[in-house]
Enzyme design. Structure first.
Site, PDB file in Angstrom:
ATOM      1  N   GLU A  47       0.825  -1.212   0.000  1.00 13.20           N
ATOM      2  CA  GLU A  47       0.000   0.000   0.000  1.00 13.20           C
ATOM      3  C   GLU A  47       0.860   1.263   0.000  1.00 13.20           C
ATOM      4  OE1 GLU A  47       0.327  -2.536   2.183  1.00 13.20           O
ATOM      5  OE2 GLU A  47      -1.122  -2.251   3.812  1.00 13.20           O
ATOM      6  N   CYS A  74      -1.007  -3.649   7.919  1.00 16.13           N
ATOM      7  CA  CYS A  74      -0.303  -4.088   9.118  1.00 16.13           C
ATOM      8  C   CYS A  74      -0.386  -3.014  10.191  1.00 16.13           C
ATOM      9  CB  CYS A  74       1.146  -4.420   8.792  1.00 16.13           C
ATOM     10  SG  CYS A  74       2.131  -3.014   8.247  1.00 16.13           S
ATOM     11  N   LYS A  80      12.730  19.698   1.262  1.00 15.14           N
ATOM     12  CA  LYS A  80      11.585  19.236   2.069  1.00 15.14           C
ATOM     13  C   LYS A  80      11.357  20.162   3.270  1.00 15.14           C
ATOM     14  CE  LYS A  80       9.737  15.033   4.150  1.00 15.14           C
ATOM     15  NZ  LYS A  80      10.039  13.674   4.631  1.00 15.14           N
TER      16      LYS A  80
HETATM   17 ZN   LIG Z   1       2.134  -2.947   5.953  1.00 15.92          ZN
END
Ligand SMILES: [Zn+2]
Length: 377
Positions: free
Chosen positions: A84, A139, A346
């Site tokens: 993901e 997770c 950044k």
């Molecule tokens: Zn994960």
């Protein structure tokens, strides 16, 4: 359209893309006959006008690099190769590609992004809504209840110091330690004997995306508005997703993820405890219908480019979603940053950095533990 059929159409779109990937991007069977599994994720845009779907990126993967590997990265190694997170990185790389296309083809148009009225800025087109599909629960916090039958979890008292990366930061727990504790930040799960990674779990990262948006610091600079996900599509929804994602950040301004269930199972899901996680990850970027990039990743680098120990990294080892690759493209779009390093640039994105700090303080009031610095020129 009802939510179930929308969830199923989104899942189907990602699964179709997965089937077309080359075999090096998919888990295999090891020489000893042990089957490998992985996680699949994808970002899909939904056209508000006609509900058409547009696949933007897909990714697979279940690995994260140990923090000790990062000293020779120079922005080229992708720390977090969970599907993901790779799919979100790939989304940003597609946006950069589309902006680069508009920059060099001033009379042309492209489907996701358009020029904004503000000087030098671009706009993510208003007709799109965005969904992330994940083949299993992310997770970390959102999936802790699924772990009861897993042999790699250890229950313990809330004050047991072994569960912490840093005993002074009791609001960040290592992997699956003390699994019954809820709504804490967790590092990515790993085997007990593996070197520690300081990457945060996908639950923690996705939760924060509801506040920070899914843009990285470079696409944030180039677009005139942040871009948020609207939907999270997964086969195994639970009520705990709401607690894990929404309750933890609800006091901050946010765009909440709406969870949609789908009924398709991913073919390379983990089916039994004898199966092993695949070491390989993969990405596919659908920048335009004519231009896609497909790469298999191993140890955070393009497959075939890994060198052992302290040897220097090889030329062209960086994946298309790496910090280094995106930073090189960004500098062609904004030459005024040519002499800055990535981290110097950044640090200038103050509004986004403030949102990151707000999230960290809220999710882990006892402090934050960052991954090692990984800068590049
Ligand atoms: Zn994960």
């Amino acid at each position: 359209m009802d939510d179930v059929s929308l969830g199923n159409r989104i899942a189907q779109k990602v699964l179709e893309g997965y089937r077309k990937l080359g075999s090096s991007c998919k888990p295999g069977t090891r020489s000893n006959g042990v089957k490998e599994w992985t996680v699949l994720a994808g970002i899909v845009a939904i056209d508000k006008k006609n509900s058409d779907l547009r696949l933007i990126s897909i990714a697979t993967g279940v690995k994260a690099l140990p923090d000790a590997f990062l000293h020779r990265s120079g922005g080229k190694m992708v720390h977090d190769c969970h599907a993901e997170i790779l799919a979100l990185r790939a989304f940003n790389a597609v946006i950069l590609d589309q902006i680069a296309y508009l920059n060099s083809n001033s009379d042309n148009q492209i489907d996701l992004v358009e020029r904004a009225s503000e000087d030098q800025l671009f706009h993510f087109k208003d007709n799109w809504e965005l969904a992330i599909y994940i083949s299993t629960l992310p997770c970390g916090d959102a999936s802790m209840d699924l772990l009861c039958q897993d042999e790699s979890i250890i229950e313990m008292q809330d004050d047991d110091p072994i569960q912490f990366v840093d005993p002074a930061v009791t609001s960040i727990v290592r992997g699956r330690f003390n699994y019954s504790r809820r709504q804490v930040v967790r590092t990515k799960p790993g085997r007990f004997d593996s070197q520690i990674t300081l990457c945060k779990s996908c639950s923690d990262k996705l939760c924060q995306r509801q506040v920070i948006s899914i843009l990285n610091c470079m696409t944030w600079k180039l677009l005139n508005k942040p871009v948020y996900l609207k939907y999270l599509v997964t086969p195994n929804t639970t009520d705990l997703l709401h607690q894990s994602f929404y309750d933890r950040i609800k006091v901050l301004p946010n765009v909440p993820l709406k969870v949609l269930q789908c009924s398709y199972q991913f073919e390379h899901d983990k089916h039994s405890s004898e199966e092993e996680p695949s070491a390989m990850s993969s990405i596919k970027l659908y920048s335009t219908p004519e231009s896609t990039v497909e790469q298999a990743l191993l140890n955070g680098l393009k497959n075939g480019f890994y060198t052992k120990g302290n040897k220097p990294l090889r030329r062209n080892c960086e994946p298309a979603v790496s910090r280094y690759a995106q930073w090189q493209l960004f500098k062609t779009l904004r030459p005024e940053f040519t002499n800055a390093t990535y981290l110097q640039f950044k640090a200038t994105i103050q509004d986004r950095n403030a949102l990151i700090q707000d999230c960290r303080k809220l999710l882990s009031p006892k402090g934050w533990i960052s991954t090692s610095r990984d800068d590049c020129e």
